[in-house]
Design a protein around this motif. Structure first.
Motif, PDB file in Angstrom:
ATOM      1  N   CYS A 124      12.326  -0.495  64.299  1.00 34.10           N
ATOM      2  CA  CYS A 124      12.207  -1.185  63.011  1.00 34.10           C
ATOM      3  C   CYS A 124      13.510  -1.907  62.697  1.00 34.10           C
ATOM      4  O   CYS A 124      14.229  -1.552  61.762  1.00 34.10           O
ATOM      5  N   ILE A 193       1.813  -0.617  62.436  1.00 37.88           N
ATOM      6  CA  ILE A 193       1.963   0.687  63.100  1.00 37.88           C
ATOM      7  C   ILE A 193       0.670   1.494  63.022  1.00 37.88           C
ATOM      8  O   ILE A 193       0.189   2.040  64.030  1.00 37.88           O
ATOM      9  N   LEU A 208      10.184   6.554  65.455  1.00 37.91           N
ATOM     10  CA  LEU A 208      10.726   5.364  64.809  1.00 37.91           C
ATOM     11  C   LEU A 208      12.235   5.320  64.973  1.00 37.91           C
ATOM     12  O   LEU A 208      12.920   6.349  64.871  1.00 37.91           O
ATOM     13  N   ALA A 213      13.906   2.211  59.859  1.00 33.67           N
ATOM     14  CA  ALA A 213      13.033   3.312  60.278  1.00 33.67           C
ATOM     15  C   ALA A 213      12.765   4.307  59.153  1.00 33.67           C
ATOM     16  O   ALA A 213      11.619   4.714  58.918  1.00 33.67           O
ATOM     17  N   ALA A 217       9.096   4.939  57.631  1.00 32.79           N
ATOM     18  CA  ALA A 217       8.562   6.286  57.859  1.00 32.79           C
ATOM     19  C   ALA A 217       8.124   6.942  56.556  1.00 32.79           C
ATOM     20  O   ALA A 217       7.123   7.667  56.512  1.00 32.79           O
ATOM     21  N   SER A 224       5.829  11.141  61.485  1.00 34.55           N
ATOM     22  CA  SER A 224       6.670  10.413  62.424  1.00 34.55           C
ATOM     23  C   SER A 224       7.997  11.137  62.588  1.00 34.55           C
ATOM     24  O   SER A 224       8.380  11.978  61.767  1.00 34.55           O
TER      25      SER A 224
END
Length: 243
Positions: A124, A193, A208, A213, A217, A224
């Motif tokens: 990300c 995603i 991630l 991230a 998340a 995740s």
């Protein structure tokens, strides 16, 4: 001791390693990379035995980093990692294996070394990349999309009335433009995603990494694992020769 350097699209991340432990140093934005800044970063560390570099940024920055490193530590062994068709337990899905971004390649290596299971790996960062590996370490291919900041910037550049802003807002239907852009771009990343996980329903870990991230998340409907230094972990795996 080894020195690991991850040269991304927007910043340089680095770490030193001893006994398999990664100790990350302060990142440096690409627009601040120059000889003096690099010397300030590294002049206080012990001479590394080897330097491993992952680079997806400009060649001139890579050349500068290598020049500074050799100026600080004469004849130091520098390893510039490249994507391969097969290595370290991973089989690359790309028809031209060297065209897979080395950061993605190293993330695959690090994930396989740590988890040894099917995984969906999402970086990300400046771009959002999605890569899948199966239970045998075979890369299934991937997807690339603009990252959150790039999506916002493209709206600002491509329209007259949509402003660019990095301010955070509530993730919801919005009643003013800046919040609408924030939530719309975030929803795009989340949707990408979750679409991949729905389309490929094999049970897999969702990993991630990258600057956004933690933010992404926190809004996913699925569990995740955030691994902030996945590329650096991959560089360490390469140096240690893990298979």
């Amino acid at each position: 001791m080894n020195l690991l350097i991850d040269m991304g699209n927007t910043r340089l991340k680095w770490a030193v390693t001893t006994a398999g432990l990664i100790m990350a140093g302060p990142p440096l934005p690409n627009n601040r990379i120059d000889r003096d800044e690099l010397i300030q970063l590294w002049k206080g560390i012990y001479r590394p035995r080897r330097i491993a570099i992952s680079c997806v940024s400009a060649n001139r920055l890579l050349e500068l980093v290598q020049t500074v490193a050799r100026g600080l530590w004469l004849d130091v062994d520098i390893i510039l990692v490249k994507s391969q068709s097969q290595a370290f337990g991973i089989i690359n899905a790309y028809q031209q294996p060297e065209r897979l971004g080395v950061d993605r390649w190293l993330s695959l290596i690090a994930t396989w070394h740590k988890y040894r299971s099917p995984a969906c790996i999402v970086d990300c960062g400046t771009a959002i990349t999605v890569d899948l590996i199966d239970a045998n370490g075979r890369h299934q291919g991937g997807l690339i999309s603009p990252g959150l900041t790039l999506m916002k910037a493209s709206l600002g550049q491509g329209t007259e009335a949509l402003p660019f802003s990095e301010t955070k807002h509530a993730f919801a239907l919005a009643n003013y433009t800046e919040a609408a852009i924030y939530s719309g771009t975030l929803a795009s990343a989340i949707g990408l995603i979750e679409h991949v996980l729905t389309k490929y329903p094999v049970t897999m870990r969702l990993i991630l990494t990258g600057g956004d991230a933690e933010l992404i998340a926190g809004h996913l409907e699925v569990a995740s694992i955030v691994e902030p230094d996945l590329v650096l972990q991959g560089l360490l795996c390469v140096l240690e020769g893990h298979t």
